[in-house]
Write a protein that holds these residues in place. Sequence first.
Motif, PDB file in Angstrom:
ATOM      1  N   SER A   1      33.917  33.058  44.869  1.00 46.43           N
ATOM      2  CA  SER A   1      34.170  32.435  43.573  1.00 46.43           C
ATOM      3  C   SER A   1      32.959  32.572  42.655  1.00 46.43           C
ATOM      4  N   GLY A   2      33.214  33.078  41.460  1.00 51.37           N
ATOM      5  CA  GLY A   2      32.157  33.219  40.468  1.00 51.37           C
ATOM      6  C   GLY A   2      31.317  34.479  40.604  1.00 51.37           C
ATOM      7  N   THR A   3      31.625  35.337  41.569  1.00 50.80           N
ATOM      8  CA  THR A   3      30.864  36.575  41.741  1.00 50.80           C
ATOM      9  C   THR A   3      31.612  37.742  41.100  1.00 50.80           C
ATOM     10  N   SER A   4      30.944  38.872  41.047  1.00 51.91           N
ATOM     11  CA  SER A   4      31.555  40.050  40.433  1.00 51.91           C
ATOM     12  C   SER A   4      32.672  40.639  41.285  1.00 51.91           C
ATOM     13  N   VAL A   5      32.744  40.270  42.551  1.00 49.06           N
ATOM     14  CA  VAL A   5      33.792  40.823  43.424  1.00 49.06           C
ATOM     15  C   VAL A   5      34.977  39.886  43.606  1.00 49.06           C
ATOM     16  N   GLN A   6      34.968  38.781  42.897  1.00 49.85           N
ATOM     17  CA  GLN A   6      36.064  37.829  43.045  1.00 49.85           C
ATOM     18  C   GLN A   6      37.406  38.464  42.697  1.00 49.85           C
TER      19      GLN A   6
END
Length: 177
Positions: free
Chosen positions: A72-77
């Motif tokens: 959650s909240g990362t570039s890979v979400q």
Amino acid sequence: MVWVRSEYAGELAVLSTWVAALLPWNVFYGAVSGGSVLFVRFPLIQVRYAFGLPFVRAVSVSSPVSAYLLQSGTSVQIAYAAWLVGAAVYLVALAVSVYYYREEARAESWPVDPVDALGALLVVSALSFLVASALFPERFFGVGFGVGGGLPGVSLPVGAVLQLVLGGVLLRAERVS
């Protein structure tokens, strides 16, 4: 061209759906932080095996939901969201296949042919897995397409491609009513 005889289409639909659970839709192997990591992603679980310095050896298993929440909240979400969608569609296919296996006569009376339904569900699920594979920050067939340019290593969507083929075969099956 028909690849399956109509009298075997139902059995192939159920078997294809169950086999898809055992096929990893994505396998990634790469080097990170002085060690190596192997991700084996099945429709409903991910197994991560890290080894070498500094990991020594570590194995973790996660579901699409927990993996999505962890990212959650990362570039890979968004990649994990695509996996989550594919897993949800696959769960529907799995439930339909179990019902079809146990109650074939009732399933055959549905307004939609259960073989076509399972084929379509497998195709949609496989396409979601392929989108997730392309969005992961890993190298897809050796080329970085994902968010962040790619981790060193190779990512192969083996099971997603096979699941797409199985779904396509089911959609091409001619049924005799």
